[in-house]
Design an enzyme around this catalytic site. Sequence first.
Site, short mmCIF file in Angstrom:
data_model
loop_
_atom_site.label_atom_id
_atom_site.label_comp_id
_atom_site.label_asym_id
_atom_site.label_seq_id
_atom_site.Cartn_x
_atom_site.Cartn_y
_atom_site.Cartn_z
CG ASN A 9 -1.74 1.19 1.40
OD1 ASN A 9 -1.81 2.02 0.50
ND2 ASN A 9 -2.39 1.31 2.55
CE LYS A 11 -0.13 3.10 4.70
NZ LYS A 11 -0.01 3.14 6.14
CG HIS A 95 -5.67 1.67 5.29
ND1 HIS A 95 -5.23 2.64 6.16
CD2 HIS A 95 -4.65 0.78 5.15
CE1 HIS A 95 -3.98 2.35 6.51
NE2 HIS A 95 -3.61 1.23 5.92
CD GLU A 97 -2.77 5.31 6.86
OE1 GLU A 97 -2.77 5.41 5.62
OE2 GLU A 97 -1.83 4.78 7.49
CD GLU A 167 -3.37 -2.82 7.36
OE1 GLU A 167 -2.23 -2.96 6.92
OE2 GLU A 167 -4.10 -1.85 7.08
N GLY A 173 2.60 1.98 10.84
CA GLY A 173 3.54 3.09 10.68
C GLY A 173 4.24 3.48 11.97
CB SER A 213 5.42 -2.01 11.97
OG SER A 213 5.00 -0.67 12.19
P1 PGA Z 1 2.98 0.04 7.69
O1 PGA Z 1 1.51 0.26 7.08
O2 PGA Z 1 3.52 -1.21 7.09
O3 PGA Z 1 3.75 1.28 7.29
O4 PGA Z 1 2.81 -0.06 9.16
C1 PGA Z 1 0.64 -0.82 6.90
C2 PGA Z 1 -0.64 -0.33 6.28
O5 PGA Z 1 -1.06 0.79 6.59
O6 PGA Z 1 -1.27 -1.05 5.49
#
Ligand code: PGA
Length: 250
Positions: A9, A11, A95, A97, A167, A173, A213
Amino acid sequence: MRKKIVAGNWKMNKNLAETNALLSDLKTKISSSSKAEIIVAPTFVNLSNAVEKLEGTEVKVAAQNMHQAENGAFTGEISADMLKGIGVETVILGHSERRAYFGETDQLLVDKVDTALKHNMSVIFCFGEELQDRKSDNHFSVVESQLQNGLFHINSESWDSIVLAYEPVWAIGTGETASPEQAQEMHAFIRNTIAKAYTQDIADKVSILYGGSVKPNNAEEIFAKQDVDGGLIGGASLDVDSFVAIASAV
Ligand code: PGA
């Protein structure tokens, strides 16, 4: 056997030139012997380009979001038909976010999931608890309600088009990862929840990805867990060597 999947992803990262550089690097380095299906999700404006650049490879392209309506006066939005029209067959929905910063609710996700399925798209459905849910030992009930309220309206046949991505928000992140045991415990719970609501067969067939992560140094032990069928990768997917290493860890 369940399908193993590693999805990147991207983003809101990478302009056109950077996207092209990433794609051509990925094309050279990704091994066709990887046991996982590989998916990348660039930004909307670079999707068409990614589809073109990845033609003839096994790598699939997904959108990071999509509007639920067929078309109309929704300034700034993108429809399922538009995605299909440029060869994008997969969409990430729900997601954290999108839920946190853009107010996406379970009810909205019901509509988005329905629209995607109507257009024969595959959905990577994301969900996961926040830190306070885990601290107060509510993580199982939060995850169960996200599934029930956002996804469990679909019929049994539609599960063929669904991939789940657990997740935990506190791990996205942040550099903080769920331990392989925490991931396995939740993935087994999710599978069991599906078995209860649908059938054991459906639960056994659906791929459940872990996200939060995931890095080359922790991917292997997370992916080794019985109910973890791959990962949804954010930060580490922006570096081809890291992403390829993670894809090889499946
Ligand atoms: P990350 O993000 O690997 O940077 O923690 C995962 C995601 O948001 O799908």
